[in-house]
Design a protein around this motif. Structure first.
Motif, PDB file in Angstrom:
ATOM      1  N   SER A 153      54.699  10.433  31.165  1.00 26.23           N
ATOM      2  CA  SER A 153      55.620   9.385  30.671  1.00 26.23           C
ATOM      3  C   SER A 153      55.544   9.290  29.213  1.00 26.23           C
ATOM      4  CB  SER A 153      55.462   8.373  31.681  1.00 26.23           C
ATOM      5  OG  SER A 153      54.195   7.744  31.142  1.00 26.23           O
ATOM      6  N   LEU A 154      54.135   8.981  28.746  1.00 28.76           N
ATOM      7  CA  LEU A 154      53.892   8.619  27.148  1.00 28.76           C
ATOM      8  C   LEU A 154      54.626   9.884  26.290  1.00 28.76           C
ATOM      9  CD1 LEU A 154      50.569   6.900  27.216  1.00 28.76           C
ATOM     10  CD2 LEU A 154      52.988   5.952  26.750  1.00 28.76           C
ATOM     11  N   SER A 155      54.416  11.297  26.897  1.00 28.21           N
ATOM     12  CA  SER A 155      54.792  12.547  26.078  1.00 28.21           C
ATOM     13  C   SER A 155      56.289  12.637  26.130  1.00 28.21           C
ATOM     14  CB  SER A 155      54.221  13.769  26.883  1.00 28.21           C
ATOM     15  OG  SER A 155      52.707  13.660  26.898  1.00 28.21           O
ATOM     16  N   VAL A 156      57.032  11.941  27.035  1.00 28.31           N
ATOM     17  CA  VAL A 156      58.409  11.769  27.248  1.00 28.31           C
ATOM     18  C   VAL A 156      59.145  11.182  26.136  1.00 28.31           C
ATOM     19  CG1 VAL A 156      60.449  11.205  28.420  1.00 28.31           C
ATOM     20  CG2 VAL A 156      58.673  12.357  29.664  1.00 28.31           C
ATOM     21  N   ASP A 157      58.365   9.915  25.609  1.00 32.84           N
ATOM     22  CA  ASP A 157      58.658   9.039  24.626  1.00 32.84           C
ATOM     23  C   ASP A 157      58.342   9.784  23.145  1.00 32.84           C
ATOM     24  OD1 ASP A 157      59.441   6.761  23.577  1.00 32.84           O
ATOM     25  OD2 ASP A 157      57.403   5.885  23.100  1.00 32.84           O
ATOM     26  N   ALA A 174      49.801  17.577  30.752  1.00 31.62           N
ATOM     27  CA  ALA A 174      51.155  16.896  30.238  1.00 31.62           C
ATOM     28  C   ALA A 174      51.617  17.618  29.150  1.00 31.62           C
ATOM     29  CB  ALA A 174      50.547  15.363  29.923  1.00 31.62           C
ATOM     30  N   LEU A 175      50.882  18.062  28.286  1.00 29.65           N
ATOM     31  CA  LEU A 175      51.194  18.739  26.952  1.00 29.65           C
ATOM     32  C   LEU A 175      51.740  19.984  27.256  1.00 29.65           C
ATOM     33  CD1 LEU A 175      48.570  17.678  24.525  1.00 29.65           C
ATOM     34  CD2 LEU A 175      50.883  16.799  24.478  1.00 29.65           C
ATOM     35  N   MET A 176      51.309  20.887  28.257  1.00 31.18           N
ATOM     36  CA  MET A 176      51.692  22.141  28.443  1.00 31.18           C
ATOM     37  C   MET A 176      53.241  22.471  28.610  1.00 31.18           C
ATOM     38  SD  MET A 176      48.883  24.359  28.051  1.00 31.18           S
ATOM     39  CE  MET A 176      49.112  25.689  28.692  1.00 31.18           C
ATOM     40  N   GLY A 177      53.985  21.671  29.287  1.00 32.16           N
ATOM     41  CA  GLY A 177      55.131  21.641  29.953  1.00 32.16           C
ATOM     42  C   GLY A 177      56.159  20.722  28.863  1.00 32.16           C
ATOM     43  N   LEU A 178      55.603  20.214  27.781  1.00 37.28           N
ATOM     44  CA  LEU A 178      56.359  19.503  26.809  1.00 37.28           C
ATOM     45  C   LEU A 178      57.476  20.426  26.019  1.00 37.28           C
ATOM     46  CD1 LEU A 178      56.433  16.492  25.991  1.00 37.28           C
ATOM     47  CD2 LEU A 178      54.764  17.167  24.026  1.00 37.28           C
ATOM     48  N   ARG A 179      57.278  21.480  25.794  1.00 35.85           N
ATOM     49  CA  ARG A 179      58.000  22.300  24.998  1.00 35.85           C
ATOM     50  C   ARG A 179      59.249  22.518  25.840  1.00 35.85           C
ATOM     51  NH1 ARG A 179      58.566  27.860  24.542  1.00 35.85           N
ATOM     52  NH2 ARG A 179      56.548  28.234  25.888  1.00 35.85           N
ATOM     53  N   GLN A 180      59.223  23.060  27.190  1.00 34.02           N
ATOM     54  CA  GLN A 180      60.306  23.036  27.942  1.00 34.02           C
ATOM     55  C   GLN A 180      61.142  21.764  28.127  1.00 34.02           C
ATOM     56  OE1 GLN A 180      57.256  24.360  28.750  1.00 34.02           O
ATOM     57  NE2 GLN A 180      57.557  26.531  28.320  1.00 34.02           N
ATOM     58  N   TYR A 227      61.413  19.465  26.495  1.00 32.04           N
ATOM     59  CA  TYR A 227      62.141  19.314  25.106  1.00 32.04           C
ATOM     60  C   TYR A 227      63.661  19.854  25.548  1.00 32.04           C
ATOM     61  CZ  TYR A 227      63.830  19.448  20.145  1.00 32.04           C
ATOM     62  OH  TYR A 227      64.722  19.572  19.270  1.00 32.04           O
ATOM     63  N   PHE A 228      63.724  21.008  25.590  1.00 30.96           N
ATOM     64  CA  PHE A 228      65.001  21.749  25.580  1.00 30.96           C
ATOM     65  C   PHE A 228      65.430  21.235  26.947  1.00 30.96           C
ATOM     66  CE2 PHE A 228      62.445  24.422  23.025  1.00 30.96           C
ATOM     67  CZ  PHE A 228      63.366  24.657  21.971  1.00 30.96           C
ATOM     68  N   LEU A 229      65.029  20.973  28.075  1.00 35.16           N
ATOM     69  CA  LEU A 229      65.515  20.617  29.117  1.00 35.16           C
ATOM     70  C   LEU A 229      66.206  19.388  29.341  1.00 35.16           C
ATOM     71  CD1 LEU A 229      66.107  21.674  32.098  1.00 35.16           C
ATOM     72  CD2 LEU A 229      64.215  20.473  32.871  1.00 35.16           C
ATOM     73  N   ILE A 230      65.673  18.233  28.628  1.00 30.81           N
ATOM     74  CA  ILE A 230      66.287  16.774  28.906  1.00 30.81           C
ATOM     75  C   ILE A 230      66.469  16.199  27.400  1.00 30.81           C
ATOM     76  CG2 ILE A 230      65.007  16.387  30.878  1.00 30.81           C
ATOM     77  CD1 ILE A 230      63.058  14.547  29.400  1.00 30.81           C
ATOM     78  N   GLY A 231      66.807  16.994  26.566  1.00 29.37           N
ATOM     79  CA  GLY A 231      67.142  16.428  25.175  1.00 29.37           C
ATOM     80  C   GLY A 231      68.274  15.265  25.113  1.00 29.37           C
ATOM     81  N   GLY A 232      69.198  15.934  25.900  1.00 28.04           N
ATOM     82  CA  GLY A 232      70.262  14.973  26.069  1.00 28.04           C
ATOM     83  C   GLY A 232      70.097  13.665  26.754  1.00 28.04           C
ATOM     84  N   ARG A 262      69.966   9.008  27.361  1.00 33.85           N
ATOM     85  CA  ARG A 262      70.351   7.754  28.493  1.00 33.85           C
ATOM     86  C   ARG A 262      69.332   7.140  29.247  1.00 33.85           C
ATOM     87  NH1 ARG A 262      72.992  11.825  32.840  1.00 33.85           N
ATOM     88  NH2 ARG A 262      73.410   9.956  33.800  1.00 33.85           N
ATOM     89  N   LEU A 263      67.857   7.417  28.826  1.00 36.76           N
ATOM     90  CA  LEU A 263      66.820   6.655  29.093  1.00 36.76           C
ATOM     91  C   LEU A 263      66.659   5.525  28.365  1.00 36.76           C
ATOM     92  CD1 LEU A 263      64.206   9.543  30.104  1.00 36.76           C
ATOM     93  CD2 LEU A 263      65.975   8.152  31.632  1.00 36.76           C
ATOM     94  N   VAL A 264      67.684   4.225  28.182  1.00 37.40           N
ATOM     95  CA  VAL A 264      67.796   3.614  27.260  1.00 37.40           C
ATOM     96  C   VAL A 264      66.561   2.463  27.528  1.00 37.40           C
ATOM     97  CG1 VAL A 264      70.155   3.499  26.793  1.00 37.40           C
ATOM     98  CG2 VAL A 264      69.267   2.384  28.566  1.00 37.40           C
ATOM     99  N   TYR A 265      66.088   2.458  28.631  1.00 34.64           N
ATOM    100  CA  TYR A 265      64.978   1.402  28.908  1.00 34.64           C
ATOM    101  C   TYR A 265      63.732   2.028  28.816  1.00 34.64           C
ATOM    102  CZ  TYR A 265      68.516  -1.886  30.344  1.00 34.64           C
ATOM    103  OH  TYR A 265      69.596  -2.762  30.468  1.00 34.64           O
ATOM    104  N   LEU A 266      63.616   3.278  28.307  1.00 34.89           N
ATOM    105  CA  LEU A 266      62.378   3.926  28.526  1.00 34.89           C
ATOM    106  C   LEU A 266      61.191   3.090  27.560  1.00 34.89           C
ATOM    107  CD1 LEU A 266      60.521   6.479  29.061  1.00 34.89           C
ATOM    108  CD2 LEU A 266      61.436   7.662  27.044  1.00 34.89           C
ATOM    109  N   THR A 267      61.261   2.909  26.487  1.00 31.55           N
ATOM    110  CA  THR A 267      60.383   1.882  25.729  1.00 31.55           C
ATOM    111  C   THR A 267      59.913   0.863  26.396  1.00 31.55           C
ATOM    112  OG1 THR A 267      61.322   2.910  23.397  1.00 31.55           O
ATOM    113  CG2 THR A 267      59.977   1.073  23.399  1.00 31.55           C
ATOM    114  N   ILE A 268      60.905   0.042  27.125  1.00 32.60           N
ATOM    115  CA  ILE A 268      60.542  -1.058  27.775  1.00 32.60           C
ATOM    116  C   ILE A 268      59.657  -0.573  28.846  1.00 32.60           C
ATOM    117  CG2 ILE A 268      61.327  -3.103  28.701  1.00 32.60           C
ATOM    118  CD1 ILE A 268      62.033  -3.100  26.007  1.00 32.60           C
TER     119      ILE A 268
END
Length: 327
Positions: A77-81, A234-240, A242-247, A251-257
């Protein structure tokens, strides 16, 4: 949890082999990956993490498996940020789409090495100084408050850190891209390429995030092996990702909260543990403070609920905003 030395080396060896294969594939054919390509790879990485957790359950018991899953979900979850910052970096430096995979991959390799150092330092500190949990807990709560304030602002500009500014000032550079090359020679001078600058930006940015994530995962498990593997998965799939959920990230407007709530929860858990193991003479006379500790099952459930509520609330808000805008 007694992990034999051969298990450490086997784990590191397999992860290194996967990275080598990744580097070979990306270097051989720089391209913009298709949705199918990244989806299959991401499912593979997530599936491997789930299977690994089941293996821990079978060999070491449910408690350690729960600690791994809680740590993995937190790191993921922190990697998504992190990905949102990566998107800003790619936009700021105008990285060509076909070179973004190479930049991300090298940046992730740097991040893995740096996190490995942080994990070792954290393990040494915990083994020798129990009071370090006070520092970790207070730091996570401070970070949570800071993240919550940032979540209320609309500032989405990438700010270069001091190391980035030093590199840009110290190394003569060209503004032209030369594939995935980090340095070139022009008129007898060795020049850094934009790819070198971008990789430094990605690596150092992840290092700053590691200052939050490493104390957070040590709040869920004190086993260095589980900390390492949770970070690796967590890091191994981070590159994929990035390209999958860039858009989707927009939409995850509350992610930081949501992440701020998660870090605050783990910070409180760390402080309770620090009080329970207290050895500081100015707190309760150096005696243990009898406070309740949060079991790993509750921690895992809280993580799933926090991330689930954050995602659902974000998607509902963006859908409602879209409808209002259309109206």
């Amino acid at each position: 949890m007694n992990v034999p030395q051969w298990a450490w080396w086997l784990t590191i060896g397999l992860m290194s082999l996967m990275l080598v294969i990744d580097v070979y594939i990306v270097a051989k054919r720089p391209h913009v990956p298709s949705t199918k390509e990244v989806t299959v790879a991401l499912i593979g990485y997530v599936g491997a993490a789930v299977v690994f957790g089941l293996g821990v359950w079978f060999l070491a018991g449910g408690r350690f498996a729960g600690e791994f899953y809680a740590g993995w979900l937190t790191e993921y979850s922190l990697s998504v940020d992190n990905l949102f910052i990566f998107l800003l970096i790619m936009a700021k430096f105008a990285v060509p789409e076909k070179l973004q995979q190479s930049a991300l991959l090298i940046g992730i390799i740097i991040a893995i090495v740096l996190r490995g150092i942080f994990i070792a330092l954290g393990a040494a500190a915990i083994n020798n100084f129990s009071w370090v949990f006070y520092i970790f807990g207070a730091f996570l709560i401070y970070t949570a408050v800071k993240l919550a304030k940032e979540g209320e602002s609309d500032d989405d500009e990438f700010e270069e850190n001091r190391l980035m500014k030093f590199v840009e000032a110290r190394f003569p550079a060209t503004k032209e891209w030369h594939g995935s090359a980090l340095f070139i020679k022009e008129q007898g001078k060795r020049l850094a390429t934009p790819m070198f600058i971008v990789i430094i930006a990605l690596g150092t940015t992840d290092l700053l995030f590691a200052l939050d994530s490493i104390p957070a995962i040590y709040g869920l498990t004190k086993e260095p092996y589980l900390v390492l593997t949770a970070n690796l998965f967590a890091l191994m799939g981070l590159r994929q990702l990035y390209f999958l959920i860039g858009g989707l990230l927009k939409r995850l407007v509350y992610l930081t909260i949501g992440l701020s709530v998660l870090l605050a929860f783990i910070g409180v858990k760390l402080l309770l543990h620090a009080l329970h193991e207290n050895e500081l003479p100015f707190i309760n006379g150096g005696e243990n403070v009898h406070v309740p500790e949060i079991p790993i099952a509750v921690s895992l459930g809280a993580i799933v609920v926090i991330l689930g509520v954050t995602t659902i609330a974000s998607l509902l808000k963006t859908r409602r905003d879209s409808r209002l805008e259309a109206a």
